[in-house]
Each structure stands twice: as structure tokens, then as C-alpha cells.
Design an enzyme around this catalytic site. Sequence first.
Site, short mmCIF file in Angstrom:
data_model
loop_
_atom_site.label_atom_id
_atom_site.label_comp_id
_atom_site.label_asym_id
_atom_site.label_seq_id
_atom_site.Cartn_x
_atom_site.Cartn_y
_atom_site.Cartn_z
CE LYS A 1 0.20 -0.29 4.95
NZ LYS A 1 -0.96 -0.21 6.46
CE1 TYR B 1 11.10 32.88 -1.33
CE2 TYR B 1 11.68 30.44 -1.08
CZ TYR B 1 11.39 31.96 -1.64
OH TYR B 1 10.72 31.11 -2.87
C1 LIG Z 1 -0.02 -1.66 7.12
C2 LIG Z 1 -0.67 -2.66 7.42
C3 LIG Z 1 -0.17 -3.79 7.61
C4 LIG Z 1 1.53 -3.55 7.41
O1 LIG Z 1 1.78 -3.45 9.11
P1 LIG Z 1 3.57 -3.02 8.48
O2 LIG Z 1 3.80 -1.97 9.71
O3 LIG Z 1 4.62 -2.61 7.64
O4 LIG Z 1 4.25 -4.26 8.67
C5 LIG Z 1 -0.92 -5.06 7.78
N1 LIG Z 1 -2.46 -5.09 8.03
C6 LIG Z 1 -3.28 -4.22 7.74
C7 LIG Z 1 -4.08 -4.37 7.74
C8 LIG Z 1 -2.38 -2.13 7.28
O5 LIG Z 1 -2.70 -1.78 6.99
#
Ligand SMILES: *Cc1c(COP(=O)(O)O)cnc(C)c1O
Length: 382
Positions: A38, A276
Site C-alpha cells: 500500500k 528566504y
Molecule cells: C499497513 C498494514 C499492515 C502492514 O504493516 P507493517 O507495520 O508495515 O508491517 C498489515 N495489515 C494492515 C491491515 C495494514 O493496514
Amino acid sequence: MITNHSSVIELNRKALANNLKFINNLIGDKVTLSSVIKGNAYGHGIQQMVPELQYLGVKHFSVFSSFEAKIAHEALTKDATIMIMGDIAEEDISWVVENEIQFFAYNIIGIKTLLRTAKKQHKKLHIHIELETGMNRHGFEHHQLRELIDLIQEHQDLIEVEGICTHFAGAESSANFKRIQEQQKKFLKGVEFLKIKGINPKKLHTSCSAGIIAYPQFNLDMVRIGIIQYGLWPSKESQLAYGVKHEYETQLESVLSWRSSIIDLKEVKAGNLVGYGTSFLAETDMKIASVPVGYGYGFSRSLSNVGRVLVNGKRLSVVGTVNMNMFLIDVTNIDVKIGDAVTIIGKDGEQAINVSYFGNLSEQLNYELLTRLDKSIPRVVV
Ligand SMILES: *Cc1c(COP(=O)(O)O)cnc(C)c1O
């Protein structure tokens, strides 16, 4: 610069292979690894990461949305399962059903909406029942399970229960230990209830990166792993917990580096302001170099006057405020020329700026910093 963009993100193939080995050692070969990609693969680029991960044996991918699922699907080089953990856009429903994309089912209305399309397309929905166990984000509450069971039994020919899952509310910190234990109990209770009622999932899954370190007994059938596959720890505490248990057998290696180059050099006389506003005054005669990267690309404005970068193996300071597309560094008495590489994240000679150092300086989590890297920066595998 090897691209026409002002900076480039390099993805290290060897580091990725190392991290997957680390994960596989940790979970063993009975647990399925779902690679979480993701947030544009945590800023690394879904398109670039999917083929690399498939090459290393990954067969299961987790994304947040149908938008990301389409990018991942497009990038597949061979068969793999894609699982959406969050949002399915209305215009993507037909695509999701047609391509048998799996998804977290967290309310009745969502399943019913997709069922209409499944009926029309003579396809099955591939669902993972998400249970609400204490995070209070989304998922089925215990009292909603009856309605869910009825719905599934009524549409047995259209619904395949691929899994039952939940997500822990902060496995990276021991402060949440009790809460997570409660979640685990509640999850098993929910699973038990569903099984008694004839729902037989193929896979149970709850754990993220921090989970497989802190609660390995809860790996179940599958784990959803994001941050550590990119070579970063979910938190300092997870890193220490791993170190205590395993005496640092293996190290994670950061997959991502971010580099740009010097586009101009300037002499500044003592007593003049730089950039700036008034945040930086040259107290002596100085030499300043400009780097074409700014907050518009993910180099946070909070790094003004505090950031560090590497040039020719030396650690140099950001001076003045970070602009939208540019920041300045102090190269006084340093041998540099226009075109020299600037490492913003990564190694240069003996020196390294790792993601967590960069994150600490800019007061961002690893996760946050990475996903803020501008999507337009080219990602190249090295
Ligand atoms: C992002 C996410 C994970 C992975 O999390 P990490 O800490 O990056 O391993 C697993 N399950 C869900 C539902 C997530 O949203």
C-alpha cells in the site's frame, strides 16, 4: 543524473532479497507471506516493487484500495493473489469481481453491493471477514456476525471465504501489550463462533511486521508484512525486542536510497543572509551549493537549518529554509563541483543517512516519510 528528474530513488535488489530472507527465517515455511505494498509500496513504487518481489517468491500482495490493486495487477509478471485491505471504488467493483481480487469485508452493505455485480458476472466474491477486535476502525462486531453468516449461507455459490482477519492496534509498542492480548482473545472467539456456524476460512491472519516480532505465536496462516521488507523497523522498540531474542543474527537492509545533485555553487560573504527570510546568517565567508529538491518532493520543510546530506563521502548541513523545489547546503572548504551527487537518504562512502535518522530530524515516522516521497520521482532498481 541518470534521469531527467531532479532526483532519483534507487531500489536495492540485494537488500530486498536479504530482507525477504530475514522475514522467511522468522515466520518459517508454513506461514504465507502477504507483501504489503500500500502507499505506493511505502514510497518505493508499486510498479517497480511487484516484479522484484515476485522474482523473490512472493505470491500474495496486500494493497489498500482498488486503485492500488489495479496498479499491482498491471505490474504482475506471473500469477499472484491481490488482496484489498480497505477501499473499493464504485467504478472498480466490476473489475475487482472479474479479476477475482480478494478483499477485506468489513460491513454487510459492502458485501451486498459487490454481490449484485457477482451475480451479474457469474463470478464469486473472495472475501476476508475482518473482525473488529478492539482497534475500533473497521470490521464486524460480534453482534453483527449472525447477519453476516446468514448472508454468506444464502449466497454460498457466490461467496468464497478466503480468510478471517483483524489488525492489531499498535503491536510495535509494549505499552499496548494488554490491549493486543484482548484483541487476540476476541479474534479467536470470533473465529470459533464463525466456524461453529459452518464458515470455514482458508486462512486466518492478524499480524503485521511488529506482530511477527512481538507475538510470533500469532502468525497463524498468513502474515501481512510491510515496513520490514523495505528494511526498516516498525519502531525502535521492535528493533530492540528482536535484538534481545535473536542476538542480531541478521540485519535488515534499507532498500531505498534517494539522490540528487548539485546544480549551482555560490560564494557568500560574512554578514549576509542565505535563502528566504532571516533564518540563516553567514557568520564567516561561505560557499553554498544548491540542490534541486524541496518539500514539494518530500524533503520536509522542518529540515530547514537542521537536515544533513552526503556529498563525496562527507556529511554536510542544510542551511536556510527548505523551499518547494530546492534546498541549500554548506560546502565551505569542501571540494565539490556542479553535478556532484547528493545523497539525501542512503550511503556515500563510509557515511550513511538512514531513513530513521532522516525521519527523526524531520519528526516523521518511517512510514510517513516514505509515503510522502513524490510519486513522480523516478524509481530505478539497482
Ligand atoms: C499497513 C498494514 C499492515 C502492514 O504493516 P507493517 O507495520 O508495515 O508491517 C498489515 N495489515 C494492515 C491491515 C495494514 O493496514
